[in-house]
Design a protein around this motif. Structure first.
Motif, mmCIF file in Angstrom:
data_model
loop_
_atom_site.group_PDB
_atom_site.id
_atom_site.type_symbol
_atom_site.label_atom_id
_atom_site.label_comp_id
_atom_site.label_asym_id
_atom_site.label_seq_id
_atom_site.Cartn_x
_atom_site.Cartn_y
_atom_site.Cartn_z
ATOM 1 N N ARG A 5 43.144 -3.103 18.486
ATOM 2 C CA ARG A 5 42.877 -1.943 17.637
ATOM 3 C C ARG A 5 44.022 -1.771 16.652
ATOM 4 O O ARG A 5 45.199 -1.886 17.021
ATOM 5 N N PHE A 6 43.691 -1.507 15.403
ATOM 6 C CA PHE A 6 44.724 -1.346 14.386
ATOM 7 C C PHE A 6 44.277 -0.345 13.326
ATOM 8 O O PHE A 6 43.085 0.005 13.221
ATOM 9 N N ILE A 7 45.229 0.121 12.551
ATOM 10 C CA ILE A 7 44.968 1.023 11.423
ATOM 11 C C ILE A 7 45.017 0.210 10.137
ATOM 12 O O ILE A 7 45.944 -0.576 9.919
ATOM 13 N N THR A 50 47.597 8.048 18.928
ATOM 14 C CA THR A 50 46.562 7.121 19.417
ATOM 15 C C THR A 50 47.093 5.745 19.766
ATOM 16 O O THR A 50 46.389 4.945 20.380
ATOM 17 N N ARG A 51 48.312 5.403 19.373
ATOM 18 C CA ARG A 51 48.990 4.159 19.706
ATOM 19 C C ARG A 51 48.148 2.900 19.416
ATOM 20 O O ARG A 51 47.727 2.187 20.331
ATOM 21 N N PRO A 52 47.879 2.612 18.131
ATOM 22 C CA PRO A 52 47.207 1.347 17.800
ATOM 23 C C PRO A 52 48.127 0.170 18.086
ATOM 24 O O PRO A 52 49.345 0.338 18.259
ATOM 25 N N ASP A 53 47.567 -1.033 18.122
ATOM 26 C CA ASP A 53 48.387 -2.229 18.374
ATOM 27 C C ASP A 53 49.284 -2.544 17.182
ATOM 28 O O ASP A 53 50.376 -3.083 17.358
ATOM 29 N N PHE A 54 48.826 -2.208 15.983
ATOM 30 C CA PHE A 54 49.655 -2.393 14.785
ATOM 31 C C PHE A 54 49.023 -1.623 13.628
ATOM 32 O O PHE A 54 47.891 -1.131 13.729
ATOM 33 N N GLY A 225 36.197 13.526 -2.931
ATOM 34 C CA GLY A 225 35.702 13.304 -1.584
ATOM 35 C C GLY A 225 36.811 13.109 -0.569
ATOM 36 O O GLY A 225 38.005 13.194 -0.866
ATOM 37 N N ALA A 226 36.402 12.833 0.679
ATOM 38 C CA ALA A 226 37.359 12.628 1.766
ATOM 39 C C ALA A 226 38.175 11.363 1.536
ATOM 40 O O ALA A 226 37.649 10.342 1.101
ATOM 41 N N LYS A 227 39.458 11.435 1.827
ATOM 42 C CA LYS A 227 40.372 10.299 1.652
ATOM 43 C C LYS A 227 41.142 10.062 2.952
ATOM 44 O O LYS A 227 41.510 11.012 3.645
ATOM 45 N N GLY A 228 41.408 8.779 3.252
ATOM 46 C CA GLY A 228 42.128 8.486 4.481
ATOM 47 C C GLY A 228 42.232 7.006 4.757
ATOM 48 O O GLY A 228 42.486 6.209 3.848
ATOM 49 N N PHE A 229 42.018 6.604 6.020
ATOM 50 C CA PHE A 229 42.193 5.214 6.433
ATOM 51 C C PHE A 229 41.169 4.873 7.496
ATOM 52 O O PHE A 229 40.399 5.748 7.948
ATOM 53 N N TYR A 230 41.156 3.618 7.935
ATOM 54 C CA TYR A 230 40.247 3.194 8.990
ATOM 55 C C TYR A 230 41.002 2.887 10.274
ATOM 56 O O TYR A 230 42.053 2.235 10.256
ATOM 57 N N ASP A 231 40.447 3.347 11.381
ATOM 58 C CA ASP A 231 40.852 2.957 12.728
ATOM 59 C C ASP A 231 39.884 1.852 13.127
ATOM 60 O O ASP A 231 38.683 2.102 13.288
#
Length: 403
Positions: A5-7, A50-54, A225-231
């Protein structure tokens, strides 16, 4: 394949100056100026929780190559927080923060890997799984040539991710940087392509994912619109993407239904009710529609700047941040009484740029007696002039009654 899992984030544009924004109160202006840093802070908080792997950052960390010192310091602090949590970060520099740019160059902790000018394929191990991440940083402001051929083919038994800050060759809306074709990326057989550069969230492919997350924080009305990132989770060849919105201020164009409205207080109530669902700070362009004849007549008799300022004041009461950047009527409705030629003239005025307004008003502003008494040609004044011209066009070029 072991689940990882990563961001995936891109286009942070920390320290964006937000030029051209007018009519904001002091606290609203500070909130807007700090919004890119606030959105970045929310990304860091999410990662720590959430502690992603990287974490992947696919270019344009800063707004320009002459980097804002405060933005650099805030970014360095964020990377230190991720280092303490032992979360690796892989970042590539894009056209706005290329490696040749000026800046104080804060030292980043060892958990951060910065890609060099040439394509590299960096390896790491997560839960016994071999992962490789390929990418590069811009060494200069503009890279016109394709870089895709320099990316290696995916190897069997390895989770391969590609980072690329660039645009599709067929994209006519944006300046072309490090161009690519989707077919080229698919041919590499990667498990995920983490793209950057385009500020609108886009999925160019689902299997495998070829993804633009968009920027973390909108900076003007075109970045709405909504702005952000992907998990992102990759498990046995299957990808699961969760979009996480982190914008501190949202830019939005909102249609306000004014059915049955006859009085000005009803216009204000309709705006208040339809904006009540927005919980984040909001910079909005409002378009009023379903206006009856009486409502249209009422609104067109009011000075546009006075209506806009009064509506801003009414909606900004309390602690909520709601700023109305522009107010308009449904163009199809308000133009229905104008002849085709009149509509063509009004449409042209709507698209005028600063230089065209200045050219049209040169004689007036240069007049030796009256010029010094005229106010600066602000966004609000231009909108008032445009609306006044539209009203005059309607009066002079209205269609005759055909019944």
């Amino acid at each position: 394949m072991t689940a990882i899992r990563f961001i995936h984030s891109a286009d942070l544009h920390l320290g964006s100056p937000f030029t051209g924004m007018r009519g904001l109160g002091a606290e609203q202006w500070k909130t807007l100026q700090d919004s890119t840093l606030s959105a970045f802070g929310r990304l860091i908080s999410y990662a720590l929780e959430t502690r992603p792997d990287f974490v992947l950052i696919a270019g344009d960390i800063y707004d320009e190559e002459d980097r804002n010192l405060r933005a650099q310091h805030r970014f360095q602090q964020g990377m230190e927080q991720l280092a303490e949590a032992e979360i690796p970060v892989f970042l590539s520099h894009g056209n706005h923060d290329h490696l040749s740019g000026n800046g104080a160059a804060f030292a980043l902790p060892d958990n951060v890997y910065v890609f060099k000018e040439h394509v590299e394929n960096v390896e790491l191990t997560v839960n016994g799984a071999s992962i490789k991440i390929a990418g590069f940083s811009y060494g200069k402001r503009h890279i016109a040539e394709s870089m895709v051929d320099s990316y290696p083919q995916a190897e069997s038994g390895v989770i391969q991710i590609g980072m690329l800050h660039g645009s599709e060759e067929s994209d006519t809306e944006h300046a072309v940087y490090a161009p690519f074709r989707k077919e080229q990326l698919l041919a590499k057989n990667y498990d995920y392509w983490a793209l950057g550069h385009i500020h609108k969230r886009q999925h160019l492919s689902e299997e495998p994912p070829i993804i633009y997350p968009g920027n973390l924080q909108g900076r003007h009305r075109k970045e709405s619109g909504a702005k952000g990132f992907y998990d992102v989770s990759l498990d046995k060849g299957q990808a699961s993407l969760q979009f996480v919105a982190v914008e501190a201020v949202r830019f939005e164009r909102i249609a306000i239904d004014c059915s049955g409205v006859q009085h000005m207080n009803e216009v204000f109530t309709a705006c208040e009710e339809q904006l009540a669902d927005y919980e984040t700070a909001l910079v909005a362009e409002l378009e009023l529609y379903n206006l009856g004849e009486a409502a249209l007549h009422m609104l067109e008799s009011v000075v546009p700047t006075e209506l806009l300022e009064t509506l801003r004041e009414a909606l900004s009461e309390g602690e909520r941040f709601i700023h109305i950047a522009k107010l308009s009527f449904d163009s199809n409705q308000s133009m229905s009484e104008i002849s085709p030629f009149g509509k063509q003239i009004a449409d042209r005025l709507e698209g005028w740029e600063d230089r065209q307004w200045k050219q049209a008003l040169t004689e007036l502003y240069n007049h030796p007696k009256s010029g010094r008494f005229l106010p600066p040609l602000s966004d609000e004044l231009r909108e008032e002039l445009r609306a006044g011209a539209e009203r005059k066009i309607r009066q002079l070029m209205a269609l005759e009654d055909q019944t």
